[in-house]
Structure formats: structure tokens, C-alpha cells
Design an enzyme around this catalytic site. Structure first.
Site, PDB file in Angstrom:
ATOM      1  N   GLY A 228       0.539  -1.393  -0.130  1.00 13.44           N
ATOM      2  CA  GLY A 228      -0.091   0.149   0.050  1.00 13.44           C
ATOM      3  C   GLY A 228       0.656   1.144  -0.017  1.00 13.44           C
ATOM      4  N   LYS A 310       9.289  -2.207 -15.759  1.00  6.70           N
ATOM      5  CA  LYS A 310      10.156  -2.792 -14.804  1.00  6.70           C
ATOM      6  C   LYS A 310      11.393  -3.217 -16.304  1.00  6.70           C
ATOM      7  CE  LYS A 310       7.831  -2.792 -11.069  1.00  6.70           C
ATOM      8  NZ  LYS A 310       8.106  -2.085  -9.864  1.00  6.70           N
TER       9      LYS A 310
HETATM   10  C1  LIG Z   1       6.257  -3.974  -6.515  1.00  6.27           C
HETATM   11  S1  LIG Z   1       4.797  -4.409  -5.585  1.00  6.27           S
HETATM   12  C2  LIG Z   1       3.935  -3.306  -5.250  1.00  6.27           C
HETATM   13  C3  LIG Z   1       4.126  -2.351  -4.002  1.00  6.27           C
HETATM   14  C4  LIG Z   1       3.189  -1.152  -4.025  1.00  6.27           C
HETATM   15  N1  LIG Z   1       3.076  -0.311  -5.141  1.00  6.27           N
HETATM   16  C5  LIG Z   1       3.700  -0.553  -2.665  1.00  6.27           C
HETATM   17  O1  LIG Z   1       3.753   0.711  -2.691  1.00  6.27           O
HETATM   18  O2  LIG Z   1       3.437  -1.007  -1.491  1.00  6.27           O
HETATM   19  C6  LIG Z   1       4.138  -5.478  -6.733  1.00  6.27           C
HETATM   20  C7  LIG Z   1       2.830  -6.045  -6.535  1.00  6.27           C
HETATM   21  O3  LIG Z   1       1.996  -6.351  -7.844  1.00  6.27           O
HETATM   22  C8  LIG Z   1       1.271  -7.289  -7.386  1.00  6.27           C
HETATM   23  N2  LIG Z   1       0.836  -8.069  -8.512  1.00  6.27           N
HETATM   24  C9  LIG Z   1       1.549  -8.705  -9.568  1.00  6.27           C
HETATM   25  N3  LIG Z   1       0.947  -9.163 -10.503  1.00  6.27           N
HETATM   26  C10 LIG Z   1      -0.416  -8.692 -10.363  1.00  6.27           C
HETATM   27  C11 LIG Z   1      -1.720  -8.902 -11.080  1.00  6.27           C
HETATM   28  N4  LIG Z   1      -1.447  -9.641 -12.015  1.00  6.27           N
HETATM   29  N5  LIG Z   1      -2.693  -8.430 -10.489  1.00  6.27           N
HETATM   30  C12 LIG Z   1      -2.608  -7.802  -9.252  1.00  6.27           C
HETATM   31  N6  LIG Z   1      -1.432  -7.652  -8.649  1.00  6.27           N
HETATM   32  C13 LIG Z   1      -0.336  -7.999  -8.929  1.00  6.27           C
HETATM   33  C14 LIG Z   1       1.877  -8.098  -6.359  1.00  6.27           C
HETATM   34  O4  LIG Z   1       1.083  -9.006  -5.569  1.00  6.27           O
HETATM   35  C15 LIG Z   1       2.639  -7.076  -5.516  1.00  6.27           C
HETATM   36  O5  LIG Z   1       2.071  -6.949  -4.250  1.00  6.27           O
END
Ligand SMILES: C[S@@+](CC[C@H](N)C(=O)[O-])C[C@H]1O[C@@H](n2cnc3c(N)ncnc32)[C@H](O)[C@@H]1O
Length: 357
Positions: A228, A310
């Protein structure tokens, strides 16, 4: 700016993240090819900077008019090089710097002594600080500092004996030394990623845009939201957020009453009605993220998008160009406002602001 020990230069200095010199050089060379200015890049891996040399003052002026730091993806700061000084004496560096600065005059809004954001550069930061204080004091005595002047003086200390003298228009350069906004991690934010979005708002939008586009009562969708950190940045601006992620969201964010958590696939989720912001930090292939952003923009599901790409280890510049082209094609007929930056708080990625005009 020729003095006894200063060699004049026609070109630019870009500060960048160590390891991204090639990408920065490729971006600058692509602009040079478009302008036919005949320049070339000098870049050493992991140095944290790129020098882009032009054949003469006229070419440098033309290049400088065409490029603003906000338009560059891989440069954190963008400076017009004036001279190189190769033999700064350890006993009195100012004795050599000051004549070259006088020759560059008449006066500057401020003077910053910076070193690259590399391991070697960080070892110079103490020297930069003490030298900067002495330099500003000496320049003030000689009335070489005048806050009303349009340009700032930059001294890039590459090693204890080598400096590049450069200038920047205050209004067309990053307002932070090294192009790095030093942000404090907010203790109530659930992840360090929060600093990425904070930096993105600071770097990719100007103050007036931030005031217009980030107002209380607005709505947002955060794809890949958990835990979050990005949602936190929106909630602190009293923006309502639909947080899409299968992972758990921070409990205090959910308790704010401004966040709806949906455990869904971010690549399939569609908003029931258009929102002001789409933000997206999903770890995925950049082209796949770009395709999803295209869907959102083309369908009018959001007015503003902020997302991370990325990047692969190689051909990062090409990948960003390709993603931009794909989105531009998908929204053909509408003007795409695209601003991308490899931020200080980013890792192997760039952060992009996109909107249709
Ligand atoms: C780098 S983290 C995000 C961190 C977030 N922006 C924060 O500030 O806390 C990436 C997130 O993308 C989610 N994610 C990856 N593929 C996804 C998908 N297809 N649908 C929803 N969430 C996804 C992962 O579960 C992970 O929590």
C-alpha cells in the site's frame, strides 16, 4: 571560459544512476541524430554521469534549446558544460576554480558543488560540502551570487583534482543537487515504494499540475497495490483508492475509509466508472504493462496514469521507446503526454506519467 587551467568545453553533463550510463548516452545520441548536431557521448560504466560533446558552441546552443531536463528519461540532471579543470591543487582548489568562474560570469543564482552518485563519488561528498560552503562565501564577497540571475553554477567534482564547470537555467533544470530529491520515509507508510510515487509526482509534474491533478475527493485505481505504499500517497491527499492486488493491504490504510481492496487480477480489472488516476506498480513485462495502460487510456477509464516499467538489463532505452510507441499507436489520433524518468527511488525501472490531451 578559458583560463590558465580551465579547458573550454561545448557539451552537456547528465547525472544518472550508476549502471544506466549507456541508456542515458543512447537517449542523448537519439536526440542528436534528430537534430543533426554532430555530437557524441563519453560514458564510463558505473560512473554515474555522461558527457555529451558537441562540435562547437552553435551546436551546443541548438541542442540545449531543444532539450529540457523534464523531457529526459535517463538523466536526473542536465547541465551545460563550460570547462574542464584537471589539476585542482589540494591546498587551495578555490584559487583555480574562482578565475574560471569569474570568466563564466557575470553572476549566478547559486553555486552547487556535486559529485556523481557512484561509490567513488559518494567518497567526495564531504569535500563537496566543505568546498561548496567556501565557494559560496567567496562568490558572495565578489558579488558573483545574485538570486535574480537566471542561471545556477555547477561544479562537478569527478575526483579530488578534477572538476567540470557547468551552468543550468534554474527554470529548466532539476532544483535538487545531483537531480536527487532527498525524501524522508514517512513512518506510517507501509512500504518504501511510497517514495517512488512521491518522487514521481515531484519530478514528472510541476507545482501547478500537482495542485490541479491531486485534489481531495478525486478517485484512483492502484494496480498491484499491496502492501500500500502508493495507495498511501493518494490517501494522504484524501483521494479515494480502489486497491487491486491478491496480496494483503496495510490495515490502517483500509481503516481510513478511503480504500476499497479488491483481490483481483490487475490485468483484467475494469473500473465500474472512470477515475481520475490509474497508478500501477505490478512487476511484469514492460510491454504487457504498456498494453494494459493503453487499454485504460484508449477506453477513457482514467485521466492520468502513473506506472512503472520494470526494465530488462540490456536495451533499456529501446524498451522504453517501444512501450511509448505502442501506447501512442493504441491511442492514435489523440496527443499522448508522456513523461518518463529513471527516478532516484526506482531500481531497474522507470516511472512514467501518461495522459491524453
Ligand atoms: C512492487 S509490489 C507493489 C508495491 C506497492 N506499489 C507499494 O507501494 O506497496 C508489486 C505488487 O504487484 C502485485 N501483482 C503482480 N501481478 C499482479 C496482478 N496480475 N494483479 C494484481 N496484482 C499483481 C503483487 O502481488 C505485488 O503486491
Amino acid at each position: 571560459m578559458a583560463t590558465e587551467s580551465a579547458r573550454p568545453l561545448d557539451g552537456f553533463l547528465a547525472w544518472c544512476r550508476p549502471g544506466f550510463e549507456n541508456d542515458c548516452a543512447q537517449e542523448l545520441a537519439a536526440i542528436d541524430a534528430q537534430l543533426a548536431t554532430g555530437g557524441y557521448a563519453r560514458a564510463r560504466r558505473d560512473s554515474g554521469y555522461v558527457e555529451f560533446m558537441l562540435p562547437d558552441e552553435a551546436a551546443a546552443t541548438r541542442y540545449g534549446r531543444a532539450v529540457d531536463w523534464r523531457a529526459l528519461t535517463f538523466a536526473r540532471q542536465w547541465l551545460r558544460l563550460r570547462a574542464r579543470i584537471d589539476a585542482l591543487p589540494a591546498s587551495d582548489r578555490l584559487a583555480v576554480l574562482l578565475p574560471a568562474i569569474r570568466a563564466a560570469g557575470p553572476a549566478f543564482a547559486d553555486a552547487w558543488i556535486e559529485s556523481p552518485d557512484s561509490d567513488a563519488g559518494r567518497e567526495l561528498s564531504g569535500l563537496c560540502r566543505s568546498l561548496n560552503a567556501a565557494l559560496v562565501a567567496a562568490m558572495k564577497r565578489e558579488r558573483l551570487i545574485d538570486p535574480a540571475m537566471p542561471q545556477r553554477l555547477h561544479v562537478a567534482l569527478l575526483d579530488p583534482a578534477t572538476a567540470l564547470l557547468a551552468v543550468a537555467d534554474v527554470s529548466r533544470s532539476a532544483p535538487w543537487p545531483g537531480g536527487i530529491p532527498r525524501l524522508r520515509f514517512p513512518s506510517s507508510a507501509p512500504s518504501r515504494s511510497t517514495l517512488k510515487l512521491e518522487e514521481a509526482f515531484l519530478v514528472l509534474l510541476d507545482e501547478a499540475e500537482r495542485e490541479r491533478a491531486l485534489r481531495p475527493g478525486m478517485s484512483a485505481v492502484d494496480l498491484g497495490a499491496a502492501p500500500g505504499g502508493w495507495t498511501w500517497q493518494l490517501v494522504r491527499r484524501s483521494i479515494r483508492v480502489t486497491a487491486v492486488d491478491n496480496g494483503p493491504m496495510d490495515a490502517s490504510l483500509l481503516a481510513s475509509g478511503l480504500v476499497e481492496h479488491r483481490r483481483e487480477d490487475g490485468f483484467r480489472y475494469q473500473p465500474p466508472r472512470p477515475v481520475d488516476w490509474l497508478v500501477c506498480d505490478m512487476v511484469e513485462q514492460p510491454r504487457r504493462v504498456a498494453a494494459r495502460i493503453s487499454d485504460w487510456l484508449a477506453a477513457g477509464w482514467c485521466r492520468h496514469a502513473m506506472f512503472n516499467l520494470k526494465l530488462p538489463m540490456k536495451k533499456r532505452h529501446e524498451e522504453v521507446v517501444l512501450c511509448r510507441e505502442r501506447i501512442a499507436e493504441a491511442v492514435a489520433g489523440r496527443r499522448l503526454d508522456w513523461r518518463a524518468r529513471q527516478l532516484y527511488h526506482d531500481r531497474e525501472e522507470v516511472t512514467v506519467y501518461a495522459a491524453l490531451r
